[in-house]
Structure formats: structure tokens, C-alpha cells
Design an enzyme around this catalytic site. Structure first.
Site, PDB file in Angstrom:
ATOM      1  N   ARG A   1       8.263  40.545  35.859  1.00 14.57           N
ATOM      2  CA  ARG A   1       7.807  39.255  35.299  1.00 14.57           C
ATOM      3  C   ARG A   1       9.193  38.229  35.282  1.00 14.57           C
ATOM      4  NH1 ARG A   1       3.064  39.923  30.788  1.00 14.57           N
ATOM      5  NH2 ARG A   1       4.537  41.025  30.116  1.00 14.57           N
TER       6      ARG A   1
ATOM      7  N   LYS B   1       0.976  59.237  31.467  1.00 13.95           N
ATOM      8  CA  LYS B   1       0.034  59.543  30.405  1.00 13.95           C
ATOM      9  C   LYS B   1       0.415  58.302  29.484  1.00 13.95           C
ATOM     10  CE  LYS B   1       1.615  61.747  26.747  1.00 13.95           C
ATOM     11  NZ  LYS B   1       2.903  60.986  26.007  1.00 13.95           N
TER      12      LYS B   1
ATOM     13  N   ASP C   1       3.303  64.690  33.660  1.00 12.65           N
ATOM     14  CA  ASP C   1       3.597  65.286  32.345  1.00 12.65           C
ATOM     15  C   ASP C   1       5.065  65.981  32.495  1.00 12.65           C
ATOM     16  OD1 ASP C   1       3.555  67.388  30.585  1.00 12.65           O
ATOM     17  OD2 ASP C   1       1.379  67.105  30.237  1.00 12.65           O
ATOM     18  N   HIS C   2       5.818  65.184  31.706  1.00 11.74           N
ATOM     19  CA  HIS C   2       7.266  65.582  31.976  1.00 11.74           C
ATOM     20  C   HIS C   2       7.461  66.930  31.601  1.00 11.74           C
ATOM     21  CE1 HIS C   2       7.889  63.972  27.790  1.00 11.74           C
ATOM     22  NE2 HIS C   2       9.054  64.728  28.016  1.00 11.74           N
TER      23      HIS C   2
ATOM     24  N   LYS D   1      10.528  70.406  32.968  1.00 10.15           N
ATOM     25  CA  LYS D   1      11.569  70.977  32.195  1.00 10.15           C
ATOM     26  C   LYS D   1      11.832  72.328  32.842  1.00 10.15           C
ATOM     27  CE  LYS D   1      10.707  68.430  27.928  1.00 10.15           C
ATOM     28  NZ  LYS D   1      11.696  67.877  27.352  1.00 10.15           N
TER      29      LYS D   1
ATOM     30  N   GLU E   1       9.179  67.429  16.209  1.00  2.79           N
ATOM     31  CA  GLU E   1      10.482  66.470  16.487  1.00  2.79           C
ATOM     32  C   GLU E   1      11.070  66.264  15.122  1.00  2.79           C
ATOM     33  OE1 GLU E   1       9.641  63.616  19.810  1.00  2.79           O
ATOM     34  OE2 GLU E   1       7.675  64.073  19.095  1.00  2.79           O
TER      35      GLU E   1
ATOM     36  N   ASP F   1      -1.343  62.376  21.819  1.00  4.29           N
ATOM     37  CA  ASP F   1       0.004  61.997  22.325  1.00  4.29           C
ATOM     38  C   ASP F   1       0.514  63.303  23.077  1.00  4.29           C
ATOM     39  OD1 ASP F   1       2.164  60.322  22.958  1.00  4.29           O
ATOM     40  OD2 ASP F   1       3.274  61.310  21.031  1.00  4.29           O
TER      41      ASP F   1
ATOM     42  N   HIS G   1       1.012  67.874  27.239  1.00  2.00           N
ATOM     43  CA  HIS G   1       2.141  68.801  27.142  1.00  2.00           C
ATOM     44  C   HIS G   1       1.730  70.095  26.686  1.00  2.00           C
ATOM     45  CE1 HIS G   1       3.959  65.209  27.911  1.00  2.00           C
ATOM     46  NE2 HIS G   1       4.393  64.900  26.925  1.00  2.00           N
TER      47      HIS G   1
ATOM     48  N   LYS H   1       5.935  64.737  13.916  1.00  2.00           N
ATOM     49  CA  LYS H   1       7.019  63.874  13.945  1.00  2.00           C
ATOM     50  C   LYS H   1       7.860  64.256  12.620  1.00  2.00           C
ATOM     51  CE  LYS H   1       5.916  61.592  17.721  1.00  2.00           C
ATOM     52  NZ  LYS H   1       6.673  61.605  19.090  1.00  2.00           N
TER      53      LYS H   1
HETATM   54  P1  NDP Z   1       6.721  48.940  27.944  1.00  2.00           P
HETATM   55  O1  NDP Z   1       5.832  48.054  27.362  1.00  2.00           O
HETATM   56  O2  NDP Z   1       8.222  49.226  27.610  1.00  2.00           O
HETATM   57  O3  NDP Z   1       6.945  48.394  29.559  1.00  2.00           O
HETATM   58  C1  NDP Z   1       5.799  47.805  30.048  1.00  2.00           C
HETATM   59  C2  NDP Z   1       6.296  47.189  31.341  1.00  2.00           C
HETATM   60  O4  NDP Z   1       5.335  46.377  32.208  1.00  2.00           O
HETATM   61  C3  NDP Z   1       7.444  46.127  31.316  1.00  2.00           C
HETATM   62  O5  NDP Z   1       8.397  46.155  32.260  1.00  2.00           O
HETATM   63  C4  NDP Z   1       6.542  44.790  31.288  1.00  2.00           C
HETATM   64  O6  NDP Z   1       7.268  43.541  31.730  1.00  2.00           O
HETATM   65  C5  NDP Z   1       5.479  44.973  32.518  1.00  2.00           C
HETATM   66  N1  NDP Z   1       4.378  44.295  32.093  1.00  2.00           N
HETATM   67  C6  NDP Z   1       3.338  44.263  31.124  1.00  2.00           C
HETATM   68  N2  NDP Z   1       2.246  43.567  31.475  1.00  2.00           N
HETATM   69  C7  NDP Z   1       2.612  42.792  32.757  1.00  2.00           C
HETATM   70  C8  NDP Z   1       2.029  41.938  33.416  1.00  2.00           C
HETATM   71  N3  NDP Z   1       0.973  41.360  33.223  1.00  2.00           N
HETATM   72  N4  NDP Z   1       2.741  41.598  34.610  1.00  2.00           N
HETATM   73  C9  NDP Z   1       3.965  42.065  35.259  1.00  2.00           C
HETATM   74  N5  NDP Z   1       4.625  43.149  34.449  1.00  2.00           N
HETATM   75  C10 NDP Z   1       3.883  43.574  33.100  1.00  2.00           C
HETATM   76  O7  NDP Z   1       6.064  50.496  28.380  1.00  2.00           O
HETATM   77  P2  NDP Z   1       6.777  51.983  28.696  1.00  2.00           P
HETATM   78  O8  NDP Z   1       7.872  51.487  29.423  1.00  2.00           O
HETATM   79  O9  NDP Z   1       7.124  52.464  27.326  1.00  2.00           O
HETATM   80  O10 NDP Z   1       5.568  52.449  29.082  1.00  2.00           O
HETATM   81  C11 NDP Z   1       5.175  52.537  30.619  1.00  2.00           C
HETATM   82  C12 NDP Z   1       4.309  53.656  30.787  1.00  2.00           C
HETATM   83  O11 NDP Z   1       4.730  54.834  30.469  1.00  2.00           O
HETATM   84  C13 NDP Z   1       3.073  53.665  29.687  1.00  2.00           C
HETATM   85  O12 NDP Z   1       1.727  54.084  30.659  1.00  2.00           O
HETATM   86  C14 NDP Z   1       3.321  54.813  28.819  1.00  2.00           C
HETATM   87  O13 NDP Z   1       2.254  55.048  28.070  1.00  2.00           O
HETATM   88  C15 NDP Z   1       4.111  55.795  29.508  1.00  2.00           C
HETATM   89  N6  NDP Z   1       4.930  56.259  28.829  1.00  2.00           N
HETATM   90  C16 NDP Z   1       6.100  55.898  28.054  1.00  2.00           C
HETATM   91  C17 NDP Z   1       7.198  56.566  27.432  1.00  2.00           C
HETATM   92  C18 NDP Z   1       8.322  56.297  27.005  1.00  2.00           C
HETATM   93  O14 NDP Z   1       9.083  56.925  26.738  1.00  2.00           O
HETATM   94  N7  NDP Z   1       8.503  54.899  26.947  1.00  2.00           N
HETATM   95  C19 NDP Z   1       6.773  58.237  27.439  1.00  2.00           C
HETATM   96  C20 NDP Z   1       5.814  58.803  28.142  1.00  2.00           C
HETATM   97  C21 NDP Z   1       4.869  57.983  28.854  1.00  2.00           C
HETATM   98  P3  NDP Z   1       7.883  42.605  30.621  1.00  2.00           P
HETATM   99  O15 NDP Z   1       9.322  43.342  30.569  1.00  2.00           O
HETATM  100  O16 NDP Z   1       7.915  41.437  31.309  1.00  2.00           O
HETATM  101  O17 NDP Z   1       7.102  42.689  29.586  1.00  2.00           O
HETATM  102  C1  BG6 Z   2       6.316  61.953  24.826  1.00  2.00           C
HETATM  103  C2  BG6 Z   2       5.424  61.461  23.658  1.00  2.00           C
HETATM  104  O1  BG6 Z   2       5.285  62.374  25.953  1.00  2.00           O
HETATM  105  O2  BG6 Z   2       7.015  63.031  24.597  1.00  2.00           O
HETATM  106  C3  BG6 Z   2       6.599  61.259  22.591  1.00  2.00           C
HETATM  107  O3  BG6 Z   2       4.793  60.399  23.967  1.00  2.00           O
HETATM  108  C4  BG6 Z   2       7.408  62.476  22.281  1.00  2.00           C
HETATM  109  O4  BG6 Z   2       5.896  60.858  21.269  1.00  2.00           O
HETATM  110  C5  BG6 Z   2       8.135  62.856  23.759  1.00  2.00           C
HETATM  111  O5  BG6 Z   2       8.278  61.959  21.531  1.00  2.00           O
HETATM  112  C6  BG6 Z   2       8.868  63.950  23.612  1.00  2.00           C
HETATM  113  O6  BG6 Z   2       9.512  64.208  24.678  1.00  2.00           O
HETATM  114  P1  BG6 Z   2      10.593  65.657  24.741  1.00  2.00           P
HETATM  115  O7  BG6 Z   2      10.909  65.583  26.076  1.00  2.00           O
HETATM  116  O8  BG6 Z   2      11.973  64.683  24.070  1.00  2.00           O
HETATM  117  O9  BG6 Z   2      10.476  66.552  24.078  1.00  2.00           O
END
Ligand code: NDP
Ligand code: BG6
Length: 513
Positions: A75, A178, A207-208, A212, A246, A265, A270, A368
Site C-alpha cells: 500500500r 498458516k 509449515d516452516h 528445519k 517457548e 497456532d 507444526h 509460551k
Molecule cells: P502483518 O499484519 O505484519 O502484515 C500484513 C501485510 O499485508 C502488510 O504488508 C500490510 O500492508 C498488508 N496488507 C494488509 N491489508 C492490505 C490491503 N488491504 N492491501 C494491501 N496490503 C495489505 O502480518 P504478518 O506479516 O505477521 O503475517 C502475514 C501472514 O503470515 C499471515 O497469514 C500470518 O498468519 C502468517 N504468519 C506470520 C508469522 C510471523 O512471524 N509474522 C509466522 C507464521 C505465519 P501495510 O503495511 O500497508 O499494512
Molecule cells: C509460528 C507460531 O508458527 O511458530 C508462533 O505462529 C511461534 O507462535 C513460532 O512462536 C515458533 O517458530 P520457531 O521456529 O521459532 O520455533
């Protein structure tokens, strides 16, 4: 076995990296074809902390194809490039090298837009076509949905509207993160929404844990060695414990975590994947189809053991310490309601209704803010039965432990005679530390992104696996819905007292955290 014998027995899938071949030979595989990878949500947490750093690490080790382009859809694109550089500096595994970064940065392109804006997807389409022409590429695209799950279907539909989901020339792949739904029904709806736009073979579910190295080594240890498989059944195994603990909490993650909880979660995905790898039969081939077929058989035979009041446990962290620093409980953290019923600790017991596993309980726990961070699978063998009374008294449990993290490795606990008079048996352990034997392993996301680029789906759970896993945990989630708030446990402890009771009822104990 020599390397060539291993290659003969476990041929690389499609010539490009079957799981066992890759794990034993230590080679991440050949370079992918020219490709453009689009990351939706490139400004988000996952992209900044995991995806960009992994792509940089792949560039650093020369594992990206020469004609690789990365297109970020965001965005806000104003200072995105600076942010990307910062995230690489902060989170990449390999040291920051300005030359590597510059050559990667030249390949990063940004398209500004929001997910509900079809014109932005048309601009994306034009940009991809332009890159194909400029570099003489044939239109191979990966679409990585690093976006909130509520947008999965929207983004896929937009791709379909712009005709980006199919091509007569190049291939198209979509990567989803996920959670894959929050129960069986929503997971099925998600599966339908994805498959409306992409064929199942083009969908890569991340599924990260499967990326591993130690996790991939479960199959290597079981099937490349002759000594374990004859013992791998209910005649010789007493029980299996799968633990993912964790030390950190969920501070700052209320938006995602509240209402989700520990079972959804990490257990649904996992930890049930770990169970599938530990319990599956040897596949006909170590490729995506062969391994998925065996995992599906195990997961479809996996069932919760009851009564759930005794065979499961649930907790929520209260005040205490996180890595020795005093911290408040979940209900006092920003974003969580004071009466949140979200569990931060979950434990359950499952059985596998097959001839191999009937009668062997699998105890699974995660939490956690526990005493320390660890992920491991411990297989406890039955004690000897034919010894004299004296040797029975001295018998120890043999335990084979796969240490997923930290300090990834394998250890086997056995009994040995203590030096000196008498026959005093002491538990000792034989160990193998991966880091002392092999070069540092790539991060899970490096391996998985590389596999997506190469089109190797071996390490990605299929829709059936995801749905069978929901079938395992759904009844427990329903049961907990009627149980009120979870038991509070102290942050920094080993979890709720009910988890200890869960195992002591079976005359067993959890391994110490
Ligand atoms: P965030 O909320 O940090 O990021 C979401 C992204 O989507 C941002 O770049 C946001 O942009 C963009 N976005 C949201 N709405 C819109 C829109 N309407 N139009 C365009 N862009 C949009 O989420 P995460 O990065 O944490 O998670 C992403 C996915 O990965 C999810 O499915 C989450 O469940 C999964 N996930 C995340 C993990 C993690 O460690 N973070 C671990 C495992 C899975 P903007 O910056 O503009 O808001
Ligand atoms: C993610 C979960 O899938 O795995 C988190 O959403 C969790 O809650 C994470 O902390 C743990 O990953 P790792 O690789 O650090 O064990």
C-alpha cells in the site's frame, strides 16, 4: 552406505532434491528456472523478519537463479526499499555484504496498491510482463501471500481477474502461510477458494517446521539406518512425547493470537506434522507424492484419546519471568481482554489406530513463557522384560531424542554401569550435535523458498493433511469452549499443574524443560 548407494536408494525427486537425498547429501539442490516472485504484504512482519532475509541469504550463497526478480506489492512504497535493506541487515543469517545487497536490490521492484484495487493488479500484471520481456523470461511467477488470512481469497480472486493465475507459457505457483483456517469447516472453505483459482499442484502451504533440518532428518534417521525400524512399533515403544516450548510470550501479537491459542497456532500444524513424520510408514518414493501419501495415512488414523478432562491440559500464563525479566500475565498485556480465554499452553494425548501404533500414546505439549525454549521429539522404548529381578530393577528407559532446536541433534539415553564395585546402572546419553558435524544449516525459510522456486513440494503439507489435522484437534477445541478460562500458570514455569497430572495418571512424566 556410501553416498552413491544412498543416491541409488533415495533418488532425488525429479532430479532436483528429494527430502532424504537432500538431507543426507547436504545439498539444497539445483538452481530454479528464471522466475519473478511477487510478495503480497512485503511491508509486513513476516516479510521483513523472515522472507526478505531468507531471499538475501539465498542470494548470498548463490542459490537464486540469475533471472530472479522480486516484486513487492504494498500500500505504501515510499521508503519500502530502505526498510527492506534494514530488515536484511537485522535479520539475515549471513553477514550483510553491500555487493550482494546491491545486486539483489536491482532486482527488487515495487507495485503500489491495495488488495481491493483491481487496477493495481493490472499494473502488477503489466510490470511482470515487462520484466519477462526485458530479461527474456517465459512468465514463471510465484505469488507469496504474506498477508492476513482474511485476504487470501481476495488476492487469489484478483489474480484470476487479471489472468495471472494461468499461463500457456510459464508456470504459476502460490504460497500461503498458516493459519489454514481456524477449524475444519473454515479450512475446507479456504481450500475451495484457493483451488478455484490455482490447481492443487500449484499451491504451496508453508509449515516452516518442515524446513528445519532436524525435522527432515527424522526420515533419514528412520529409513537410512537399519537399526531403528525393527523397534519402531508398539512392541518396543512405550510412548512418544512431542514438545514445543517457548520462553517468550505473545506480547504485541494480540491481533493474531487472541482467540487462536496454542492448539490452533502450533499443534494443528507444526506438531502434528512432526507426529506424522515420526509415525509414517516408509514411502514408496521420497518425493512429494510418496511422502504425502504416508503422512495422510497416519493423520487420518490419528485420534484424540479421552476422557479429555484427564488426557488434555490447558493453561494461560500469569505473571512471572520471561528470560529472567519480570513480566505481567497475558490478561494484563495490551490488546488482550482481561477475561481472555485464549490458551497459551496446550497438551493432549493422541493414539494412532494402526497395527504398528495401537496402544502407544503420543503426548503433545506446547506453551509460551515456559522455563526454556526447546522443541524435541522423545521416543521412549519399553524397558527390558526378560531380565532377572535384579536386572529389571536396574533397567532404565531408553529414550531416543530428536532435538529440533536449539542445539539441533540426536541423543540416545541408555543405561551404563557406574565404575566401581557392584552393578549400579546410571543413565548416560550418546549424542550427535549437527553443528559439530555439518556446515551451518540454512534457515527453514531459505530451504522452503528455494523449494518453491524449484517446484519441489515435498516439504509442503497438502490440503488433506491440513484437514485431517483439524479433525484431530477440533473435538478438543469444542470441549475447551465449554470449560471456562484456562488454568493460570506462572510465566517461566513448566506449565499448568493439570499437565503434570495428565501424565502422572499414566504413571509417566514429562521430560524436564
Ligand atoms: P502483518 O499484519 O505484519 O502484515 C500484513 C501485510 O499485508 C502488510 O504488508 C500490510 O500492508 C498488508 N496488507 C494488509 N491489508 C492490505 C490491503 N488491504 N492491501 C494491501 N496490503 C495489505 O502480518 P504478518 O506479516 O505477521 O503475517 C502475514 C501472514 O503470515 C499471515 O497469514 C500470518 O498468519 C502468517 N504468519 C506470520 C508469522 C510471523 O512471524 N509474522 C509466522 C507464521 C505465519 P501495510 O503495511 O500497508 O499494512
Ligand atoms: C509460528 C507460531 O508458527 O511458530 C508462533 O505462529 C511461534 O507462535 C513460532 O512462536 C515458533 O517458530 P520457531 O521456529 O521459532 O520455533
Amino acid at each position: 552406505m556410501t553416498v552413491s548407494e544412498v543416491q541409488e536408494r533415495y533418488p532425488l525427486a525429479g532430479g532436483s532434491g528429494g527430502v532424504v537425498g537432500a538431507a543426507l547429501i547436504g545439498n539444497i539442490g539445483q538452481l530454479a528456472e528464471p522466475v519473478s516472485m511477487v510478495i503480497f504484504g512485503i511491508t509486513g512482519d513476516l516479510a521483513r523478519k523472515k522472507l526478505l532475509p531468507a531471499i538475501y541469504d539465498l542470494a548470498h550463497s548463490g542459490q537464486l537463479p540469475a533471472d530472479f526478480d522480486l516484486v513487492g506489492f504494498a500500500r505504501e512504497t515510499a521508503d519500502a526499499e530502505t526498510q527492506l535493506r534494514e530488515s536484511v541487515t537485522a535479520y539475515a543469517r549471513t553477514p550483510f555484504d553491500p555487493e550482494v545487497w546491491e545486486s539483489l536490490a536491482e532486482r527488487i521492484h515495487l507495485v503500489q496498491g491495495s488488495f481491493d484495487d483491481t487496477a493495481a493488479f493490472a499494473r502488477l500484471s503489466a510490470r511482470l510482463a515487462e520484466l519477462d520481456v526485458r530479461r527474456g523470461k517465459s512468465g514463471n511467477y510465484v505469488f507469496y501471500l504474506s498477508v492476513p488470512p482474511s485476504f487470501f481469497a481476495t488476492v487469489c480472486d484478483q489474480l484470476a481477474i487479471c489472468g495471472l493465475n494461468r499461463s500457456a507459457h510459464g508456470w504459476r505457483r502460490v504460497v500461503v502461510e498458516k493459519p489454514f483456517g481456524h477449524d475444519l469447516a473454515s479450512s475446507q472453505s479456504l481450500g475451495v477458494a484457493l483451488e478455484r483459482v490455482f490447481p492443487p499442484s500449484s499451491i504451496y502451504r508453508i509449515d516452516h517446521y518442515l524446513g528445519k533440518e532436524t525435522v527432515q532428518n527424522i526420515l533419514a534417521l528412520r529409513f537410512a539406518n537399519g537399526m531403528f525400524e525393527p523397534l519402531w512399533n508398539n512392541r518396543h515403544i512405550d510412548h512418544v512425547q512431542i514438545t514445543m516450548a517457548e520462553s517468550v510470550g505473545v506480547t504485541g501479537r494480540a491481533g493474531y493470537y487472541d482467540g487462536v491459542g496454542a492448539a490452533r497456532d502450533v499443534i494443528q500444524n507444526h506438531l502434528l506434522q512432526l507426529l506424522a513424520l515420526i509415525a509414517m510408514e516408509e514411502p514408496v518414493a521420497f518425493d512429494a507424492d510418496g511422502i504425502a501419501a504416508e503422512k495422510i495415512k497416519v493423520l487420518s488414523a490419528t485420534e484424540l484419546l479421552g476422557p479429555l478432562a484427564e488426557t488434555s491440559a490447558r493453561g494461560q500464563y500469569g505473571a512471572g519471568v520471561e528470560n529472567d525479566v519480570p513480566v505481567p500475565g497475558l490478561a494484563d498485556e495490551a490488546g488482550f481482554p482481561a477475561d481472555s480465554a485464549t490458551e497459551t499452553f496446550a497438551a493432549l494425548t493422541v493414539g494412532i489406530a494402526t497395527r504398528r501404533w495401537a496402544g502407544v500414546p503420543f503426548f503433545i505439549r506446547t506453551g509460551k513463557r515456559l522455563a526454556r525454549r526447546t522443541a524435541e521429539i522423545a521416543v521412549t522404548f519399553t524397558p527390558p522384560v526378560h531380565g532377572s529381578p535384579a536386572s529389571r530393577a536396574a533397567a532404565v528407559s531408553n529414550v531416543l531424542v530428536f532435538r529440533v532446536q536449539p542445539d539441533d541433534g540426536i541423543e540416545l539415553h541408555i543405561g551404563a554401569k557406574r565404575p566401581g564395585g557392584g552393578m549400579h546402572i546410571q543413565p548416560v546419553s550418546l549424542g550427535m550435535d549437527f553443528r559439530s558435524v555439518f556446515d551451518p544449516a540454512p534457515e527453514a525459510y531459505e530451504r522452503l523458498i528455494c523449494d518453491v522456486l524449484r517446484g519441489d513440494a515435498t516439504l509442503f503439507p497438502r490440503r488433506e493433511e491440513v484437514e485431517w489435522s483439524w479433525k484431530v484437534v477440533d473435538p478438543l477445541l469444542d470441549y475447551w469452549t465449554g470449560c471456562g478460562r484456562p488454568e493460570t500458570y506462572r510465566s517461566g514455569s513448566s506449565g499448568p499443574a493439570s499437565a503434570e497430572r495428565m501424565l502422572s495418571r499414566t504413571a509417566r512424566a514429562w521430560r524436564t524443560l
